[in-house]
Motif scaffolding. Structure first.
Motif, PDB file in Angstrom:
ATOM      1  N   MET A   1      38.012 -13.995  83.987  1.00  0.00           N
ATOM      2  CA  MET A   1      36.291 -14.437  83.729  1.00  0.00           C
ATOM      3  C   MET A   1      37.923 -14.356  81.757  1.00  0.00           C
ATOM      4  SD  MET A   1      36.516 -10.803  82.512  1.00  0.00           S
ATOM      5  CE  MET A   1      35.264 -11.201  82.135  1.00  0.00           C
ATOM      6  N   SER A   2      36.262 -14.432  81.019  1.00  0.00           N
ATOM      7  CA  SER A   2      35.875 -14.036  80.394  1.00  0.00           C
ATOM      8  C   SER A   2      34.723 -13.897  79.579  1.00  0.00           C
ATOM      9  CB  SER A   2      36.326 -15.393  78.855  1.00  0.00           C
ATOM     10  OG  SER A   2      36.515 -15.107  77.618  1.00  0.00           O
ATOM     11  N   VAL A   3      34.371 -12.416  78.770  1.00  0.00           N
ATOM     12  CA  VAL A   3      33.217 -12.064  78.515  1.00  0.00           C
ATOM     13  C   VAL A   3      33.271 -12.152  77.125  1.00  0.00           C
ATOM     14  CG1 VAL A   3      33.686  -9.657  78.742  1.00  0.00           C
ATOM     15  CG2 VAL A   3      31.761 -10.311  78.885  1.00  0.00           C
ATOM     16  N   SER A   4      31.945 -13.027  76.333  1.00  0.00           N
ATOM     17  CA  SER A   4      32.640 -12.689  75.216  1.00  0.00           C
ATOM     18  C   SER A   4      30.782 -13.065  74.632  1.00  0.00           C
ATOM     19  CB  SER A   4      32.520 -14.637  74.502  1.00  0.00           C
ATOM     20  OG  SER A   4      32.202 -15.434  75.441  1.00  0.00           O
ATOM     21  N   ARG A   5      30.932 -13.182  73.402  1.00  0.00           N
ATOM     22  CA  ARG A   5      29.921 -12.970  72.376  1.00  0.00           C
ATOM     23  C   ARG A   5      29.939 -13.979  70.754  1.00  0.00           C
ATOM     24  NH1 ARG A   5      27.102  -8.580  72.726  1.00  0.00           N
ATOM     25  NH2 ARG A   5      28.104  -7.771  73.513  1.00  0.00           N
ATOM     26  N   CYS A   6      28.716 -14.279  69.922  1.00  0.00           N
ATOM     27  CA  CYS A   6      29.890 -15.013  68.768  1.00  0.00           C
ATOM     28  C   CYS A   6      28.411 -13.838  67.623  1.00  0.00           C
ATOM     29  CB  CYS A   6      29.087 -16.875  69.387  1.00  0.00           C
ATOM     30  SG  CYS A   6      30.811 -17.781  69.505  1.00  0.00           S
ATOM     31  N   ILE A   7      28.629 -14.341  66.704  1.00  0.00           N
ATOM     32  CA  ILE A   7      28.192 -13.365  65.863  1.00  0.00           C
ATOM     33  C   ILE A   7      28.060 -14.397  64.584  1.00  0.00           C
ATOM     34  CG2 ILE A   7      27.851 -11.441  64.127  1.00  0.00           C
ATOM     35  CD1 ILE A   7      30.001  -9.993  66.713  1.00  0.00           C
ATOM     36  N   GLU A   8      27.215 -14.603  64.042  1.00  0.00           N
ATOM     37  CA  GLU A   8      26.762 -15.425  63.018  1.00  0.00           C
ATOM     38  C   GLU A   8      26.704 -14.545  61.670  1.00  0.00           C
ATOM     39  OE1 GLU A   8      23.325 -18.812  61.623  1.00  0.00           O
ATOM     40  OE2 GLU A   8      22.882 -17.121  62.566  1.00  0.00           O
ATOM     41  N   ASN A   9      28.057 -15.336  60.807  1.00  0.00           N
ATOM     42  CA  ASN A   9      28.212 -14.449  59.111  1.00  0.00           C
ATOM     43  C   ASN A   9      27.030 -15.213  57.806  1.00  0.00           C
ATOM     44  OD1 ASN A   9      30.811 -13.694  60.253  1.00  0.00           O
ATOM     45  ND2 ASN A   9      31.548 -15.677  60.044  1.00  0.00           N
ATOM     46  N   ASP A  10      27.138 -15.234  57.045  1.00  0.00           N
ATOM     47  CA  ASP A  10      25.722 -15.394  56.032  1.00  0.00           C
ATOM     48  C   ASP A  10      25.784 -16.519  55.952  1.00  0.00           C
ATOM     49  OD1 ASP A  10      24.868 -12.378  56.266  1.00  0.00           O
ATOM     50  OD2 ASP A  10      25.949 -12.307  54.482  1.00  0.00           O
ATOM     51  N   ASP A  11      26.969 -17.223  56.291  1.00  0.00           N
ATOM     52  CA  ASP A  11      27.601 -18.244  55.553  1.00  0.00           C
ATOM     53  C   ASP A  11      27.670 -19.929  56.304  1.00  0.00           C
ATOM     54  OD1 ASP A  11      29.771 -18.333  56.881  1.00  0.00           O
ATOM     55  OD2 ASP A  11      31.043 -17.936  55.366  1.00  0.00           O
ATOM     56  N   GLN A  12      26.712 -19.531  57.211  1.00  0.00           N
ATOM     57  CA  GLN A  12      26.244 -20.167  58.759  1.00  0.00           C
ATOM     58  C   GLN A  12      27.853 -20.431  59.791  1.00  0.00           C
ATOM     59  OE1 GLN A  12      24.814 -24.142  57.528  1.00  0.00           O
ATOM     60  NE2 GLN A  12      22.647 -23.125  57.635  1.00  0.00           N
TER      61      GLN A  12
ATOM     62  N   GLU B   1      39.161 -11.044  78.099  1.00  0.00           N
ATOM     63  CA  GLU B   1      40.353 -12.015  79.300  1.00  0.00           C
ATOM     64  C   GLU B   1      41.118 -11.241  79.888  1.00  0.00           C
ATOM     65  OE1 GLU B   1      40.845 -15.799  77.477  1.00  0.00           O
ATOM     66  OE2 GLU B   1      43.670 -14.811  77.302  1.00  0.00           O
ATOM     67  N   LEU B   2      40.783 -11.750  81.384  1.00  0.00           N
ATOM     68  CA  LEU B   2      41.316 -11.232  82.153  1.00  0.00           C
ATOM     69  C   LEU B   2      41.630 -11.928  83.107  1.00  0.00           C
ATOM     70  CD1 LEU B   2      39.602  -8.032  84.257  1.00  0.00           C
ATOM     71  CD2 LEU B   2      41.769  -8.358  82.672  1.00  0.00           C
ATOM     72  N   THR B   3      43.064 -11.792  83.885  1.00  0.00           N
ATOM     73  CA  THR B   3      43.260 -12.756  84.905  1.00  0.00           C
ATOM     74  C   THR B   3      44.641 -12.350  85.424  1.00  0.00           C
ATOM     75  OG1 THR B   3      43.322 -14.543  83.010  1.00  0.00           O
ATOM     76  CG2 THR B   3      44.513 -15.660  85.257  1.00  0.00           C
ATOM     77  N   TYR B   4      43.658 -12.577  87.253  1.00  0.00           N
ATOM     78  CA  TYR B   4      44.801 -12.182  88.124  1.00  0.00           C
ATOM     79  C   TYR B   4      45.457 -12.919  88.413  1.00  0.00           C
ATOM     80  CZ  TYR B   4      43.081  -7.795  87.623  1.00  0.00           C
ATOM     81  OH  TYR B   4      42.206  -6.565  86.961  1.00  0.00           O
ATOM     82  N   TYR B   5      47.027 -12.915  88.952  1.00  0.00           N
ATOM     83  CA  TYR B   5      48.238 -13.723  89.655  1.00  0.00           C
ATOM     84  C   TYR B   5      48.314 -13.368  90.964  1.00  0.00           C
ATOM     85  CZ  TYR B   5      49.626 -14.495  84.980  1.00  0.00           C
ATOM     86  OH  TYR B   5      49.645 -14.454  83.700  1.00  0.00           O
ATOM     87  N   LEU B   6      47.755 -13.909  92.112  1.00  0.00           N
ATOM     88  CA  LEU B   6      47.603 -13.932  93.187  1.00  0.00           C
ATOM     89  C   LEU B   6      47.975 -14.423  94.463  1.00  0.00           C
ATOM     90  CD1 LEU B   6      43.327 -14.903  93.430  1.00  0.00           C
ATOM     91  CD2 LEU B   6      44.417 -12.748  92.982  1.00  0.00           C
ATOM     92  N   ASP B   7      48.551 -14.609  95.647  1.00  0.00           N
ATOM     93  CA  ASP B   7      49.972 -14.806  96.680  1.00  0.00           C
ATOM     94  C   ASP B   7      49.033 -16.062  96.305  1.00  0.00           C
ATOM     95  OD1 ASP B   7      50.641 -15.595  99.412  1.00  0.00           O
ATOM     96  OD2 ASP B   7      51.505 -13.587  98.670  1.00  0.00           O
ATOM     97  N   PRO B   8      50.365 -17.126  96.438  1.00  0.00           N
ATOM     98  CA  PRO B   8      49.382 -18.900  96.691  1.00  0.00           C
ATOM     99  C   PRO B   8      48.602 -18.887  98.507  1.00  0.00           C
ATOM    100  CG  PRO B   8      51.677 -18.278  96.422  1.00  0.00           C
ATOM    101  CD  PRO B   8      51.727 -17.101  96.622  1.00  0.00           C
ATOM    102  N   ASN B   9      49.055 -18.271  99.453  1.00  0.00           N
ATOM    103  CA  ASN B   9      49.156 -18.095 100.313  1.00  0.00           C
ATOM    104  C   ASN B   9      47.527 -17.191 101.204  1.00  0.00           C
ATOM    105  OD1 ASN B   9      51.114 -19.989 101.240  1.00  0.00           O
ATOM    106  ND2 ASN B   9      52.722 -18.690 101.105  1.00  0.00           N
ATOM    107  N   THR B  10      47.848 -16.727 100.603  1.00  0.00           N
ATOM    108  CA  THR B  10      46.861 -15.110 101.048  1.00  0.00           C
ATOM    109  C   THR B  10      45.606 -14.437 100.066  1.00  0.00           C
ATOM    110  OG1 THR B  10      47.702 -12.768 100.350  1.00  0.00           O
ATOM    111  CG2 THR B  10      48.318 -14.424 102.419  1.00  0.00           C
TER     112      THR B  10
END
Length: 268
Positions: free
Chosen positions: A51-62, A70-79
């Motif tokens: 997952m990713s949680v994000s935001r964008c912030i505008e600067n004065d110059d557009q 962000e998180l990523t979990y490695y999972l057992d490929p079978n279970t």
């Protein structure tokens, strides 16, 4: 017109990746990771959920600053259960698994972004090839983990959204966004592959979701109980990108001690 390439401005792209009003948005993905070694059949080593949680912030110059966690979990490929230990099939050594916990991941958006318009849908394609010195190679204690002098990878992204959302000035964020992500990268340091030839192949798909509670339950549980920091994007840019290689270096002693990852992180 089918497969017409159009140029979209930065505000259009911000609607795709996050939101124009500075509010946070969530993205989640699932997929698999395979080994790719000379003269050897592929192995499906892990499934992944992230997952990713994000935001964008505008600067004065557009222009816009992008900030996320962000998180990523490695999972057992079978279970599909979270892996905390992994037996390396090439060395027969059992190692501690370090899941991806990158806070922050940041960027800078400006200019135009080409999109492939195909009627009702538009796809943005980004083929990235990061190459830079591997900081782990400078220290001999990491020679069994990541001795390569250069970090080199390929990140191939395709983000597909409704075309009408891009042109609707009342929409601050697209109503739907689907992502395809493929990656060719080096062995992860925690795998303890040393200088063995080969790469990891990542194949994943995902989508933008409306709220934290729309994330896969596994991620909700982990964030609620271990890493609540990842429930929210930074309120302002932190200007200090985290990567899996930096994280490995930072938590090397915890890795050797066999601690459970990600290391707990409280909310801001």
């Amino acid at each position: 017109m089918v497969n017409e390439i159009q140029e979209f401005d930065t505000r259009h792209w911000v609607k795709v990746r996050s939101s124009l009003d500075g509010s946070q948005t969530f993205l989640t993905w699932t997929g698999s990771i395979y080994s790719f070694m000379p003269n050897e059949k592929k192995k499906r080593l892990f499934n992944i959920v992230g997952m990713s949680v994000s935001r964008c912030i505008e600067n004065d110059d557009q222009t816009w600053k992008f900030t996320s966690r962000e998180l990523t979990y490695y999972l057992d490929p079978n279970t599909n259960e979270i892996l905390h230990k992994w037996e390396n099939p090439w060395t027969a050594e059992t190692v501690t698994v370090i899941h991806v916990a990158n806070s922050p991941v940041e960027g800078y958006f400006k200019g135009n972004f080409p999109g492939q318009v195909n009627g009702d849908i538009t796809t943005f394609v980004f083929d990235l090839f990061p190459t830079y010195p591997n900081s782990l190679a400078e220290d001999p204690k990491f020679s069994d983990y990541s001795p390569q002098t250069t970090y080199q990878a390929a990140e191939l992204f395709k983000l597909t959204v409704p075309t009408e959302d891009l042109h609707n000035s009342e929409k601050l964020s697209v109503s739907k966004m689907f992502i395809c992500w493929d990656r060719i990268g080096p062995w992860l340091p925690w795998m303890k592959m040393g200088d063995r030839p080969g790469h990891l192949i990542y194949s994943a798909t995902g989508q933008k979701v409306n709220n934290f509670t729309d994330l896969p339950q596994l991620l909700q549980d982990e964030i609620d109980t271990r890493v609540p920091l990842y429930k929210n994007a930074p309120k302002a840019p932190l200007d200090d990108d985290m990567t899996s290689w930096i994280y490995f270096k930072k938590h090397f002693e915890a890795y050797l001690a066999g601690e459970r990852f990600p290391i707990p992180e409280a909310e801001d």
